[in-house]
Design an enzyme around this catalytic site. Sequence first.
Site, PDB file in Angstrom:
ATOM      1  N   HIS A 172       0.791  -1.231   0.000  1.00 53.95           N
ATOM      2  CA  HIS A 172       0.000   0.000   0.000  1.00 53.95           C
ATOM      3  C   HIS A 172       0.821   1.277   0.000  1.00 53.95           C
ATOM      4  CE1 HIS A 172       0.882  -0.401   4.283  1.00 53.95           C
ATOM      5  NE2 HIS A 172       0.543   0.851   4.442  1.00 53.95           N
TER       6      HIS A 172
HETATM    7  N1  UDP Z   1      -3.454  -6.140   8.733  1.00 56.42           N
HETATM    8  C1  UDP Z   1      -4.723  -6.690   8.869  1.00 56.42           C
HETATM    9  N2  UDP Z   1      -5.425  -7.024   7.747  1.00 56.42           N
HETATM   10  C2  UDP Z   1      -4.939  -6.839   6.472  1.00 56.42           C
HETATM   11  C3  UDP Z   1      -3.631  -6.279   6.342  1.00 56.42           C
HETATM   12  C4  UDP Z   1      -2.931  -5.938   7.488  1.00 56.42           C
HETATM   13  O1  UDP Z   1      -5.190  -6.886   9.993  1.00 56.42           O
HETATM   14  O2  UDP Z   1      -5.636  -7.148   5.502  1.00 56.42           O
HETATM   15  C5  UDP Z   1      -2.705  -5.738   9.953  1.00 56.42           C
HETATM   16  C6  UDP Z   1      -1.324  -6.323  10.055  1.00 56.42           C
HETATM   17  O3  UDP Z   1      -1.291  -7.510  10.759  1.00 56.42           O
HETATM   18  C7  UDP Z   1      -0.566  -5.269  10.821  1.00 56.42           C
HETATM   19  C8  UDP Z   1      -1.250  -3.995  10.438  1.00 56.42           C
HETATM   20  O4  UDP Z   1      -2.495  -4.334   9.876  1.00 56.42           O
HETATM   21  O5  UDP Z   1      -0.713  -5.477  12.201  1.00 56.42           O
HETATM   22  C9  UDP Z   1      -0.343  -3.258   9.475  1.00 56.42           C
HETATM   23  O6  UDP Z   1      -0.995  -2.249   8.917  1.00 56.42           O
HETATM   24  P1  UDP Z   1      -0.518  -1.578   7.555  1.00 56.42           P
HETATM   25  O7  UDP Z   1       0.350  -2.497   6.803  1.00 56.42           O
HETATM   26  O8  UDP Z   1      -1.757  -1.051   6.933  1.00 56.42           O
HETATM   27  O9  UDP Z   1       0.268  -0.312   8.081  1.00 56.42           O
HETATM   28  P2  UDP Z   1       1.802   0.011   8.344  1.00 56.42           P
HETATM   29  O10 UDP Z   1       2.266  -0.894   9.439  1.00 56.42           O
HETATM   30  O11 UDP Z   1       2.534  -0.171   7.068  1.00 56.42           O
HETATM   31  O12 UDP Z   1       1.783   1.438   8.786  1.00 56.42           O
END
Ligand code: UDP
Length: 366
Positions: free
Chosen positions: A207
């Site tokens: 993303h």
């Molecule tokens: N996650 C979730 N469902 C999904 C994709 C990710 O529950 O379909 C969880 C994942 O386990 C992690 C968190 O969302 O704990 C990560 O979020 P994301 O990748 O959106 O954000 P980032 O960490 O990159 O800021």
Amino acid sequence: MKKIISVVGARPNFIKIAPVHRAFQKYKDEIEHLICHTGQHFDEKMSKVFFDELQMTKPDFYLGIGGGSHAVQTARIMIEFEKILLEEKPDLVIVPGDVNSTLAASLVAAKLHIPVAHVEAGLRSFDRKMPEEVNRVLTDEISDFLFVTEKSGLENLKHEGVDDSKVFFTGNVMIDSLVHFMPVIDKSDILEKLDLEAGKYVLATFHRPSNVDSKDELEKLVDALNRISEIRKIIFPVHPRTRNKLTEFGLSAKMSRDIVTLDPIGYIDFLSFTKNAELVVTDSGGIQEETTFLGVQCITVRDNTERPVTSEIGTNHMIGTDFQKVVEAAKRILSGKKKEGKIPELWDGKAAERIAEIISTNIRSF
Ligand code: UDP
């Protein structure tokens, strides 16, 4: 009675604040812990499911600020959050992570002379083109309590001249959620539902704007996933931003049939997918940490990471954004060349308890 407001806006924030909210229950006779949801992520699949699954109370305040450019979003959160702070007069504001809600809320609180605690402070990718990096640097600069997840964070804050007395190495609240919900995760039947065998598939999530916002990059990404899917089935829960871009660029139809695309899924099923994957390919921040904790191989398709411990001692492979190299690395790992990993210090499920204790001790003197 002291009052604390924690501000959440996006998916990873909910996962980080759930254990903090639980930890404050121990102090409920002296501290009232309230939750403000800015609305940055607002739909059922990116927001509500997390409140339900992580057993969080409904937000006490909901600002309803979804969409818009970074400036519009940050500004609108500031305008609405200021009203809440003026009305509620909390003793402390807690902000987790690195999203626009994090920066907007901390700016408003700092200007009203309300102390700010940043959960997940000190992480640096040193890439200012990443919107999250700007949010991290600025939030840390105006925070009064900086709760750090890994040692690199301590070094970064020292370099930036942050006073030691504000910095606390408390561990990782994201891992707290994982540890707490592990028994539930182990009961998920999502693998059976999709007819998947544990250890025999690849999980993908993407993303970050740098990977999905341009047609060129996204096309290369789809091509790389197609090539990996020739050797293993891929499960790909698609973030709304990525889904929109795939549609806009007409790339959805170019995806191989061995890639199972899903809507974003709830925390419990997602972690079941992660725990049982042979390999995860991602550009997420949090997933680098979860795979390291679980000892699952992870390829991070980014040129940098703000979470270096995951590649230094964990199972994260920092391959960069050359998709040819990503495919080669995936093939190598899937042929059995796996990295042994260790769990970083203080990633033990108790970070939020440490944070609540530090806050409860200090808040008496505010
Ligand atoms: N996650 C979730 N469902 C999904 C994709 C990710 O529950 O379909 C969880 C994942 O386990 C992690 C968190 O969302 O704990 C990560 O979020 P994301 O990748 O959106 O954000 P980032 O960490 O990159 O800021």
